[in-house]
Write an enzyme that holds these catalytic residues in place. Structure first.
Site, PDB file in Angstrom:
ATOM      1  N   GLY A 154       0.838  -1.184   0.000  1.00 12.70           N
ATOM      2  CA  GLY A 154       0.000   0.000   0.000  1.00 12.70           C
ATOM      3  C   GLY A 154       0.876   1.237   0.000  1.00 12.70           C
ATOM      4  O   GLY A 154       1.960   1.246  -0.567  1.00 12.70           O
ATOM      5  N   ILE A 156       2.582   2.803   2.505  1.00 12.93           N
ATOM      6  CA  ILE A 156       3.861   2.689   3.213  1.00 12.93           C
ATOM      7  C   ILE A 156       4.796   1.740   2.482  1.00 12.93           C
ATOM      8  O   ILE A 156       5.987   2.024   2.302  1.00 12.93           O
ATOM      9  CB  ILE A 156       3.630   2.214   4.668  1.00 12.93           C
ATOM     10  CG1 ILE A 156       2.763   3.223   5.419  1.00 12.93           C
ATOM     11  CG2 ILE A 156       4.970   2.029   5.388  1.00 12.93           C
ATOM     12  CD1 ILE A 156       2.329   2.758   6.800  1.00 12.93           C
ATOM     13  N   ARG A 237       2.270  -4.493  12.290  1.00 18.14           N
ATOM     14  CA  ARG A 237       1.677  -4.919  13.552  1.00 18.14           C
ATOM     15  C   ARG A 237       2.431  -6.150  14.046  1.00 18.14           C
ATOM     16  O   ARG A 237       2.739  -7.053  13.271  1.00 18.14           O
ATOM     17  CB  ARG A 237       0.189  -5.270  13.387  1.00 18.14           C
ATOM     18  CG  ARG A 237      -0.740  -4.075  13.256  1.00 18.14           C
ATOM     19  CD  ARG A 237      -0.868  -3.317  14.571  1.00 18.14           C
ATOM     20  NE  ARG A 237      -1.851  -2.236  14.496  1.00 18.14           N
ATOM     21  CZ  ARG A 237      -1.574  -0.994  14.175  1.00 18.14           C
ATOM     22  NH1 ARG A 237      -0.335  -0.665  13.840  1.00 18.14           N
ATOM     23  NH2 ARG A 237      -2.524  -0.071  14.165  1.00 18.14           N
ATOM     24  N   GLU A 266       3.120  -6.416  22.639  1.00 18.77           N
ATOM     25  CA  GLU A 266       3.684  -5.070  22.706  1.00 18.77           C
ATOM     26  C   GLU A 266       3.106  -4.357  23.922  1.00 18.77           C
ATOM     27  O   GLU A 266       1.881  -4.403  24.117  1.00 18.77           O
ATOM     28  CB  GLU A 266       3.350  -4.311  21.422  1.00 18.77           C
ATOM     29  CG  GLU A 266       4.085  -3.006  21.267  1.00 18.77           C
ATOM     30  CD  GLU A 266       3.891  -2.397  19.878  1.00 18.77           C
ATOM     31  OE1 GLU A 266       3.419  -1.245  19.825  1.00 18.77           O
ATOM     32  OE2 GLU A 266       4.197  -3.068  18.875  1.00 18.77           O
ATOM     33  N   HIS A 285       8.302   0.923  18.452  1.00 20.48           N
ATOM     34  CA  HIS A 285       7.156   1.410  17.688  1.00 20.48           C
ATOM     35  C   HIS A 285       7.241   2.926  17.459  1.00 20.48           C
ATOM     36  O   HIS A 285       6.368   3.692  17.886  1.00 20.48           O
ATOM     37  CB  HIS A 285       5.846   1.057  18.393  1.00 20.48           C
ATOM     38  CG  HIS A 285       4.680   0.951  17.451  1.00 20.48           C
ATOM     39  ND1 HIS A 285       3.599   0.127  17.676  1.00 20.48           N
ATOM     40  CD2 HIS A 285       4.426   1.566  16.271  1.00 20.48           C
ATOM     41  CE1 HIS A 285       2.735   0.247  16.687  1.00 20.48           C
ATOM     42  NE2 HIS A 285       3.215   1.120  15.818  1.00 20.48           N
ATOM     43  N   ILE A 286       8.284   3.322  16.743  1.00 25.04           N
ATOM     44  CA  ILE A 286       8.505   4.750  16.482  1.00 25.04           C
ATOM     45  C   ILE A 286       8.254   5.117  15.023  1.00 25.04           C
ATOM     46  O   ILE A 286       8.678   6.169  14.555  1.00 25.04           O
ATOM     47  CB  ILE A 286       9.938   5.170  16.873  1.00 25.04           C
ATOM     48  CG1 ILE A 286      10.993   4.413  16.038  1.00 25.04           C
ATOM     49  CG2 ILE A 286      10.174   4.959  18.361  1.00 25.04           C
ATOM     50  CD1 ILE A 286      12.380   4.995  16.130  1.00 25.04           C
ATOM     51  N   GLY A 287       7.544   4.256  14.301  1.00 27.04           N
ATOM     52  CA  GLY A 287       7.350   4.478  12.866  1.00 27.04           C
ATOM     53  C   GLY A 287       6.863   5.867  12.496  1.00 27.04           C
ATOM     54  O   GLY A 287       7.335   6.466  11.535  1.00 27.04           O
TER      55      GLY A 287
END
Length: 324
Positions: A154, A156, A237, A266, A285-287
């Site tokens: 998609g 990203i 995820r 998480e 989880h710093i995307g």
């Protein structure tokens, strides 16, 4: 209309709500609310701007019949029971596009970090293990001309593919439910079945929206079908991969390495054995953690709330069927 915001968001979004005269309440504490307190406060409001992964399930909607709309501070909406929202004609908005570049940057960073064992080598310095030059130790691998496999091409995934193509001349293959014609035209990307994605990818990067049918799809069986030099990247995820199986694959040289910005479960505990491996790089989880992305997310979430306030269709609605 009263809106509850369960965590503070960037000023860009707050300002938009204030300019429209929308009455909102922000969780006064930095602590995560218990489910009981969260539901109790939501019962006192007409709309929710939700930050984080609160479970918005059938029980939640049953207890909050007053809600007229929900704006998520995320692109993913797997925490929401969409059929439950649909049955109550509750629109759900997300924040697409604005974090695509930032998240793909992290996937690109992790790919290179794993390839060159950078996290592990940094730890060597901290542990006073720099040592002398050894031509045979701590060798990484180069990515030039390798094959990038995208699971879920998609927005990203497309940004990730563009970077890999431009930087390393990587060949792009992908597995989707539908063809991505833009990627095929611009990047010469090739659509393949899942088995081919596993067997041909030198780097396999996960960018799909999560659904229960894909729960832990990357497991002992799938890792065994990947190349021994393969790098597994997950910035989507954590539930896409089985963490125990990943550890076994990494320690038994089934695959080369892994880079994770999401974990299962998480958050990851500090004593997780993956953190001790030289071929695994993990981030918390710093995307979307850039000023630009978070401001963009705040604006999108506010625009969804404003549309609800003005009896208009949410501009970033994930369940448009509620407007039919």
């Amino acid at each position: 209309m009263k809106v509850f915001i369960n965590k503070n968001i960037p000023e860009a979004g707050i300002k938009l709500l204030q300019e429209k005269g929308i009455n909102f309440t922000i969780n006064p504490t930095e602590n995560v609310l218990s489910r009981e307190d969260f539901i109790k406060i939501c019962q006192e409001h007409d709309a929710l701007l939700n930050v984080g992964t609160n479970k918005l399930d059938e029980d939640f909607f049953n207890q909050c019949p007053n809600l007229k709309g929900i704006a998520l501070f995320s692109v993913g909406f797997d925490s929401v029971n969409i059929p439950s929202a649909n049955s109550r004609k509750i629109p759900i908005g997300n924040t697409p596009d604005v974090l695509s570049r930032a998240t793909s940057d992290v996937a690109f960073l992790l790919m290179q970090s794993v390839a060159r064992k950078s996290f592990f080598n940094h730890k060597r310095i901290l542990n006073d293990e720099w040592g002398s030059f050894d031509p045979l130790s701590n060798l990484g691998q180069e990515l030039y001309g390798k094959t990038l496999g995208i699971f879920g091409l998609g927005r990203i995934g497309f940004e990730m593919a563009k970077k890999c193509k431009a930087a390393f001349g990587m060949k792009i293959i992908y597995h989707n439910r539908s063809h991505n014609q833009e990627a095929e035209k611009e990047l010469d990307a090739k659509s393949v079945d899942f088995e081919t994605l596993l067997s041909e990818s030198d780097v396999l990067s996960v960018h799909s929206n999560y659904s229960e049918e894909n729960n832990e799809i990357f497991n002992k069986n799938t890792f065994a079908k990947m190349k021994s030099n393969a790098i597994f990247i997950n910035t989507a995820r954590g539930k896409f991969h089985n963490e125990d199986d990943l550890f076994e694959a990494l320690t038994n040289n089934i695959i080369w390495g892994a880079g994770l910005d999401v974990t299962n479960p998480e958050p990851m505990k500090a004593d997780n054995p993956l953190l001790s491996l030289p071929n695994c790089c993990v981030l918390p989880h710093i995307g979307s953690a850039t000023y630009e992305a978070r401001n963009g997310m705040a604006v999108c979430a506010a625009q969804n709330i404003i549309a609800l306030f003005e009896n208009k269709k949410m501009p970033f609605c994930v369940n448009e069927e509620v407007y039919i």
